[in-house]
Design a protein around this motif. Structure first.
Motif, PDB file in Angstrom:
ATOM      1  N   PRO A 145       0.789  -1.229   0.000  1.00  0.00           N
ATOM      2  CA  PRO A 145       0.000   0.000   0.000  1.00  0.00           C
ATOM      3  C   PRO A 145       0.825   1.286   0.000  1.00  0.00           C
ATOM      4  O   PRO A 145       0.312   2.343  -0.373  1.00  0.00           O
ATOM      5  N   ASP A 146       2.104   1.209   0.407  1.00  0.00           N
ATOM      6  CA  ASP A 146       2.918   2.427   0.403  1.00  0.00           C
ATOM      7  C   ASP A 146       4.207   2.263  -0.410  1.00  0.00           C
ATOM      8  O   ASP A 146       5.156   3.028  -0.233  1.00  0.00           O
ATOM      9  N   ARG A 147       4.222   1.298  -1.328  1.00  0.00           N
ATOM     10  CA  ARG A 147       5.429   1.069  -2.123  1.00  0.00           C
ATOM     11  C   ARG A 147       5.060   0.762  -3.574  1.00  0.00           C
ATOM     12  O   ARG A 147       4.232  -0.111  -3.839  1.00  0.00           O
ATOM     13  N   VAL A 148       5.721   1.464  -4.494  1.00  0.00           N
ATOM     14  CA  VAL A 148       5.445   1.334  -5.927  1.00  0.00           C
ATOM     15  C   VAL A 148       6.742   1.065  -6.673  1.00  0.00           C
ATOM     16  O   VAL A 148       7.767   1.695  -6.396  1.00  0.00           O
ATOM     17  N   LEU A 149       6.694   0.126  -7.618  1.00  0.00           N
ATOM     18  CA  LEU A 149       7.798  -0.104  -8.541  1.00  0.00           C
ATOM     19  C   LEU A 149       7.439   0.542  -9.866  1.00  0.00           C
ATOM     20  O   LEU A 149       6.473   0.137 -10.531  1.00  0.00           O
ATOM     21  N   LEU A 150       8.173   1.581 -10.250  1.00  0.00           N
ATOM     22  CA  LEU A 150       7.976   2.245 -11.538  1.00  0.00           C
ATOM     23  C   LEU A 150       8.930   1.636 -12.547  1.00  0.00           C
ATOM     24  O   LEU A 150      10.128   1.519 -12.282  1.00  0.00           O
ATOM     25  N   THR A 151       8.405   1.256 -13.705  1.00  0.00           N
ATOM     26  CA  THR A 151       9.259   0.663 -14.727  1.00  0.00           C
ATOM     27  C   THR A 151       9.521   1.645 -15.859  1.00  0.00           C
ATOM     28  O   THR A 151      10.602   2.200 -15.968  1.00  0.00           O
ATOM     29  N   SER A 152       8.521   1.915 -16.694  1.00  0.00           N
ATOM     30  CA  SER A 152       8.779   2.764 -17.855  1.00  0.00           C
ATOM     31  C   SER A 152       7.662   3.774 -18.068  1.00  0.00           C
ATOM     32  O   SER A 152       6.598   3.695 -17.463  1.00  0.00           O
ATOM     33  N   ILE A 153       7.944   4.725 -18.947  1.00  0.00           N
ATOM     34  CA  ILE A 153       7.014   5.796 -19.292  1.00  0.00           C
ATOM     35  C   ILE A 153       6.745   5.724 -20.788  1.00  0.00           C
ATOM     36  O   ILE A 153       7.666   5.547 -21.583  1.00  0.00           O
ATOM     37  N   LYS A 154       5.498   5.886 -21.179  1.00  0.00           N
ATOM     38  CA  LYS A 154       5.164   5.861 -22.593  1.00  0.00           C
ATOM     39  C   LYS A 154       5.849   7.010 -23.334  1.00  0.00           C
ATOM     40  O   LYS A 154       6.033   8.095 -22.785  1.00  0.00           O
ATOM     41  N   GLU A 155       6.188   6.760 -24.569  1.00  0.00           N
ATOM     42  CA  GLU A 155       6.864   7.762 -25.379  1.00  0.00           C
ATOM     43  C   GLU A 155       5.916   8.846 -25.866  1.00  0.00           C
ATOM     44  O   GLU A 155       6.327   9.979 -26.092  1.00  0.00           O
ATOM     45  N   LYS A 156       4.634   8.507 -26.026  1.00  0.00           N
ATOM     46  CA  LYS A 156       3.728   9.433 -26.689  1.00  0.00           C
ATOM     47  C   LYS A 156       2.296   9.166 -26.276  1.00  0.00           C
ATOM     48  O   LYS A 156       1.852   8.021 -26.265  1.00  0.00           O
ATOM     49  N   TRP A 157       1.564  10.221 -25.905  1.00  0.00           N
ATOM     50  CA  TRP A 157       0.126  10.140 -25.703  1.00  0.00           C
ATOM     51  C   TRP A 157      -0.445  11.547 -25.796  1.00  0.00           C
ATOM     52  O   TRP A 157       0.299  12.520 -25.941  1.00  0.00           O
ATOM     53  N   SER A 158      -1.773  11.684 -25.775  1.00  0.00           N
ATOM     54  CA  SER A 158      -2.401  12.955 -26.154  1.00  0.00           C
ATOM     55  C   SER A 158      -3.382  13.453 -25.112  1.00  0.00           C
ATOM     56  O   SER A 158      -3.896  12.688 -24.286  1.00  0.00           O
ATOM     57  N   LEU A 159      -3.661  14.759 -25.207  1.00  0.00           N
ATOM     58  CA  LEU A 159      -4.614  15.416 -24.318  1.00  0.00           C
ATOM     59  C   LEU A 159      -5.587  16.247 -25.142  1.00  0.00           C
ATOM     60  O   LEU A 159      -5.202  16.891 -26.119  1.00  0.00           O
ATOM     61  N   ALA A 160      -6.848  16.240 -24.724  1.00  0.00           N
ATOM     62  CA  ALA A 160      -7.864  17.104 -25.317  1.00  0.00           C
ATOM     63  C   ALA A 160      -8.705  17.692 -24.197  1.00  0.00           C
ATOM     64  O   ALA A 160      -9.036  17.007 -23.227  1.00  0.00           O
ATOM     65  N   ALA A 161      -9.047  18.957 -24.313  1.00  0.00           N
ATOM     66  CA  ALA A 161      -9.923  19.617 -23.343  1.00  0.00           C
ATOM     67  C   ALA A 161     -11.318  19.749 -23.930  1.00  0.00           C
ATOM     68  O   ALA A 161     -11.526  19.651 -25.138  1.00  0.00           O
ATOM     69  N   PHE A 162     -12.276  19.954 -23.059  1.00  0.00           N
ATOM     70  CA  PHE A 162     -13.640  20.226 -23.493  1.00  0.00           C
ATOM     71  C   PHE A 162     -14.100  21.507 -22.824  1.00  0.00           C
ATOM     72  O   PHE A 162     -14.276  21.529 -21.616  1.00  0.00           O
ATOM     73  N   PRO A 163     -14.222  22.613 -23.602  1.00  0.00           N
ATOM     74  CA  PRO A 163     -14.097  22.703 -25.058  1.00  0.00           C
ATOM     75  C   PRO A 163     -12.644  22.647 -25.538  1.00  0.00           C
ATOM     76  O   PRO A 163     -11.718  22.935 -24.778  1.00  0.00           O
ATOM     77  N   MET A 164     -12.480  22.288 -26.825  1.00  0.00           N
ATOM     78  CA  MET A 164     -11.151  22.098 -27.393  1.00  0.00           C
ATOM     79  C   MET A 164     -10.306  23.362 -27.334  1.00  0.00           C
ATOM     80  O   MET A 164      -9.077  23.296 -27.302  1.00  0.00           O
TER      81      MET A 164
END
Length: 360
Positions: A145-164
């Motif tokens: 509950p208080d320990r996380v193993l971080l491995t990798s980060i995605k190279e690419k992803w996107s964001l959109a707001a509403f309204p754009m």
């Protein structure tokens, strides 16, 4: 003083955000409705982190008190199941303050539009931004509950707001914390880029015995055999056809795996097998049909693809078959429960109406 960011939802996704953003130096709070999800973080004063050059992510508040978590925070990162977005919006509506930004990580098909509508229905008066990411940025394992193993980060992803029109402003605000995050052309682009329904639901309905059987397993290594990958590709062709009918640009799953994980010049089967032993080597696999890989990803991934296909006159027989098998396995009616056109507030709208809504 640095601004405060609050993470809403302290499951695997929320803990991953807290771990990475905490070691990056952001001031953080984290909230969950279940105290067991935050009690360990509260006792430790943060999260222990493996896999990074820093081993502890401080967190200023870990609480079940939503009002306390929200008050004075500038950014709210919502990392809950898509199936409870509307409920979260209703709870937040009276607590929000002018100038706050709400980012759904991830949106699960027009989540930001639905979240905004739920805020309005709940009488929210605060002027806030609402945006969504098309995917989750990190690969990780929650070890305790208080320990996380971080491995990798995605190279690419996107964001959109509403309204754009607010996309650039939100991206300017949070982008430095998320290298690789870029603007989507519109919210249909982020909607159709969510591939959980294809990878997860397709992998579960073809491996029910493993899901409900004894023993642990690696979801991608065990389930993504060549025949299952052919099913995924067939579902993906339907997703792309529906997206194209709505003018949403999207890559196929082979292109996604190449762009996101740099698995280039591979078949889908080869890429998923490599992903199994790299990015998702330690990820726990589903052991119940109530797992989000089936329930959430059918309701918020496959159902809108099928129903938008119906609206556009695009056949989606393979996607419908997977939904119907999921219905039979669980005794539910996901087409009625999920993010269909009616539930998204788009009944009676034409393709042109929907394209205009997400653009403007």
């Amino acid at each position: 003083m640095k601004e405060i960011w609050t993470i809403i939802g302290a499951g695997m996704g929320g803990k991953g955000l807290a771990a990475q953003l905490g070691i990056d130096g952001l001031r953080l709070r984290i909230h969950d409705v279940v105290d067991a999800q935050v009690a360990g973080i509260r006792a430790a004063g943060g999260l222990h982190v493996e896999g990074r050059d820093k081993d502890f992510a401080p967190i200023e508040m870990a609480t079940t008190d939503l009002a306390a978590a929200v008050k004075g925070a500038s950014v709210l990162l919502v990392s809950t199941y898509g199936t409870v977005h509307e409920q979260v919006a209703q709870q937040l509506a009276p607590l929000l303050e002018d100038g706050q930004a709400i980012v759904l990580i991830q949106g699960h098909f027009l989540g930001a539009a639905g979240f905004r509508a739920a805020l309005d229905r709940a009488g929210c008066k605060a002027r806030v931004d609402v945006a969504e990411m098309d995917g989750y940025p990190y690969m990780l394992t929650v070890k305790t509950p208080d320990r996380v193993l971080l491995t990798s980060i995605k190279e690419k992803w996107s964001l959109a707001a509403f309204p754009m029109a607010r996309t650039a402003a939100v991206l300017d605000r949070i982008g430095p914390a998320f290298p690789g995050l870029g603007p989507a052309s519109n919210m249909l682009e982020t909607a159709f880029a969510d591939l959980g329904g294809i990878f997860h639901a397709g992998g579960i309905i073809t491996n029910v015995g493993r899901v409900e059987g004894e023993g642990d397993y690696n979801f991608y290594a065990s389930n993504m055999v060549p025949s299952v990958c052919r099913l995924l590709v067939a579902m993906d062709r339907e997703r792309i056809a529906v997206a194209t009918a709505f003018g949403a640009k999207t890559v196929d799953i082979a292109g996604f795996l190449a762009d996101t994980y740099l698995f280039k010049d591979m078949t889908v089967h080869e890429a998923l097998q490599k992903m199994a032993v790299t990015h998702y080597r330690y990820a726990p696999a589903p052991k119940s049909l109530e797992h989000r890989y089936l329930v959430q990803d059918v309701m918020c991934g496959l159902v809108p693809i099928a129903d938008f296909g119906r609206l556009a006159g695009i056949p989606t027989p393979t996607t419908h078959a997977v939904i119907q098998i999921a219905n039979a396995l669980t005794g539910r009616d996901f087409l009625a429960e999920g993010r269909n056109v009616q539930r998204l507030g788009l009944a009676g709208k034409s393709i042109a109406d929907i394209k205009s809504m997400v653009a403007h």
